[in-house]
Design a protein around this motif. Sequence first.
Motif, mmCIF file in Angstrom:
data_model
loop_
_atom_site.group_PDB
_atom_site.id
_atom_site.type_symbol
_atom_site.label_atom_id
_atom_site.label_comp_id
_atom_site.label_asym_id
_atom_site.label_seq_id
_atom_site.Cartn_x
_atom_site.Cartn_y
_atom_site.Cartn_z
ATOM 1 N N PRO A 198 142.699 10.058 34.701
ATOM 2 C CA PRO A 198 141.941 9.976 35.868
ATOM 3 C C PRO A 198 141.424 8.454 36.107
ATOM 4 C CG PRO A 198 140.985 11.388 34.319
ATOM 5 C CD PRO A 198 142.103 10.715 33.616
ATOM 6 N N GLY A 199 141.378 8.260 37.435
ATOM 7 C CA GLY A 199 141.034 6.964 38.000
ATOM 8 C C GLY A 199 139.282 6.890 37.828
ATOM 9 N N THR A 200 139.039 5.405 38.123
ATOM 10 C CA THR A 200 137.588 5.275 38.312
ATOM 11 C C THR A 200 136.996 4.731 39.482
ATOM 12 O OG1 THR A 200 137.557 3.365 37.274
ATOM 13 C CG2 THR A 200 137.307 5.137 35.703
ATOM 14 N N GLY A 201 138.166 4.524 40.547
ATOM 15 C CA GLY A 201 137.678 3.875 41.919
ATOM 16 C C GLY A 201 137.682 2.238 41.933
ATOM 17 N N ARG A 202 138.587 1.921 40.902
ATOM 18 C CA ARG A 202 138.727 0.402 41.045
ATOM 19 C C ARG A 202 140.264 0.226 41.852
ATOM 20 N NH1 ARG A 202 139.256 -0.810 34.933
ATOM 21 N NH2 ARG A 202 140.801 0.458 35.466
ATOM 22 N N PRO A 203 140.285 -1.224 42.405
ATOM 23 C CA PRO A 203 141.422 -1.660 43.031
ATOM 24 C C PRO A 203 142.561 -1.368 42.229
ATOM 25 C CG PRO A 203 139.830 -3.166 43.432
ATOM 26 C CD PRO A 203 139.440 -2.137 42.376
ATOM 27 N N GLY A 204 143.787 -0.634 42.824
ATOM 28 C CA GLY A 204 144.993 -0.205 42.027
ATOM 29 C C GLY A 204 144.960 1.056 41.499
ATOM 30 N N ASP A 205 143.817 1.921 41.870
ATOM 31 C CA ASP A 205 143.849 3.243 41.333
ATOM 32 C C ASP A 205 144.662 4.005 42.530
ATOM 33 O OD1 ASP A 205 142.269 3.224 39.324
ATOM 34 O OD2 ASP A 205 140.648 4.037 40.145
ATOM 35 N N LEU A 206 145.241 5.066 42.053
ATOM 36 C CA LEU A 206 145.880 5.940 43.034
ATOM 37 C C LEU A 206 145.068 6.955 43.790
ATOM 38 C CD1 LEU A 206 148.774 7.164 43.924
ATOM 39 C CD2 LEU A 206 148.790 8.468 42.014
ATOM 40 N N LEU A 207 145.103 7.144 45.028
ATOM 41 C CA LEU A 207 144.129 7.864 45.718
ATOM 42 C C LEU A 207 144.915 9.219 46.045
ATOM 43 C CD1 LEU A 207 142.527 5.502 48.208
ATOM 44 C CD2 LEU A 207 141.499 6.144 45.965
ATOM 45 N N LEU A 208 144.199 10.207 46.226
ATOM 46 C CA LEU A 208 144.978 11.396 46.596
ATOM 47 C C LEU A 208 144.277 12.123 47.721
ATOM 48 C CD1 LEU A 208 147.210 13.757 46.258
ATOM 49 C CD2 LEU A 208 145.940 14.708 44.642
ATOM 50 N N PHE A 209 144.908 12.229 48.942
ATOM 51 C CA PHE A 209 144.102 12.837 50.017
ATOM 52 C C PHE A 209 144.390 14.197 50.385
ATOM 53 C CE2 PHE A 209 144.666 8.418 50.331
ATOM 54 C CZ PHE A 209 143.443 7.922 50.772
ATOM 55 N N ARG A 210 143.539 15.140 50.723
ATOM 56 C CA ARG A 210 143.796 16.311 51.510
ATOM 57 C C ARG A 210 143.628 15.801 52.843
ATOM 58 N NH1 ARG A 210 143.511 20.782 48.836
ATOM 59 N NH2 ARG A 210 141.958 20.084 47.455
ATOM 60 N N MET A 211 144.501 16.264 53.547
ATOM 61 C CA MET A 211 144.331 15.899 55.135
ATOM 62 C C MET A 211 143.630 16.765 55.990
ATOM 63 S SD MET A 211 145.735 12.853 54.778
ATOM 64 C CE MET A 211 145.765 12.298 56.541
ATOM 65 N N ARG A 212 143.609 18.051 55.583
ATOM 66 C CA ARG A 212 142.665 18.876 56.440
ATOM 67 C C ARG A 212 142.155 19.849 55.395
ATOM 68 N NH1 ARG A 212 146.226 22.851 57.124
ATOM 69 N NH2 ARG A 212 148.630 22.492 57.828
ATOM 70 N N GLU A 213 141.202 20.528 55.752
ATOM 71 C CA GLU A 213 140.269 21.618 55.112
ATOM 72 C C GLU A 213 141.260 22.792 54.901
ATOM 73 O OE1 GLU A 213 136.584 23.062 53.423
ATOM 74 O OE2 GLU A 213 136.974 21.397 54.614
ATOM 75 N N GLY A 214 141.356 23.178 53.490
ATOM 76 C CA GLY A 214 142.194 24.249 53.267
ATOM 77 C C GLY A 214 143.532 23.889 53.047
ATOM 78 N N ALA A 215 143.993 22.774 53.149
ATOM 79 C CA ALA A 215 145.381 22.608 53.111
ATOM 80 C C ALA A 215 145.653 21.691 51.746
ATOM 81 C CB ALA A 215 145.855 21.346 54.125
#
Length: 150
Positions: free
Chosen positions: A78-95
Amino acid sequence: MTAPQSRIVAVARLWLGTPYCHQASLRGAGCDCLGLVRGVWREVHGAEPCPVPPYTPDWSEPQGEERLWAEAARLLRPGTGRPGDLLLFRMREGAVAKHLGILSRTGETPAFIHAWSGRGVVESPLSAPWARRIVALFDLEQGSNPTWQP
């Protein structure tokens, strides 16, 4: 920022301007969001921890499976929100979550680097609309999770 974090961000910035190309992972030639992460990984850590099977633009949506999230959680800490961390996004609700970026800056003007269809690799402000789509962070600095077994 640690030296490895700085290196991840610096390498990701080398990809800026790379055209968007689904399933590709070659700096300057083309990549999608997963291809960007794969390419940065190779430049920072060497060989990828596992092969990536072919995928469609709507991958895992018809099944409603969080395949990308599950694989990232299997391979990375798990990342901690530091530069270099990978972000995973859900582009829309329920997707399903299926967009990736690399956190490049925190503080008053946070930003991330990602490959965006029609735009290529860009560094975007991590604005409120983007931030609320983040569902998980992963540590790219440490490399593969030591418990990972092929």
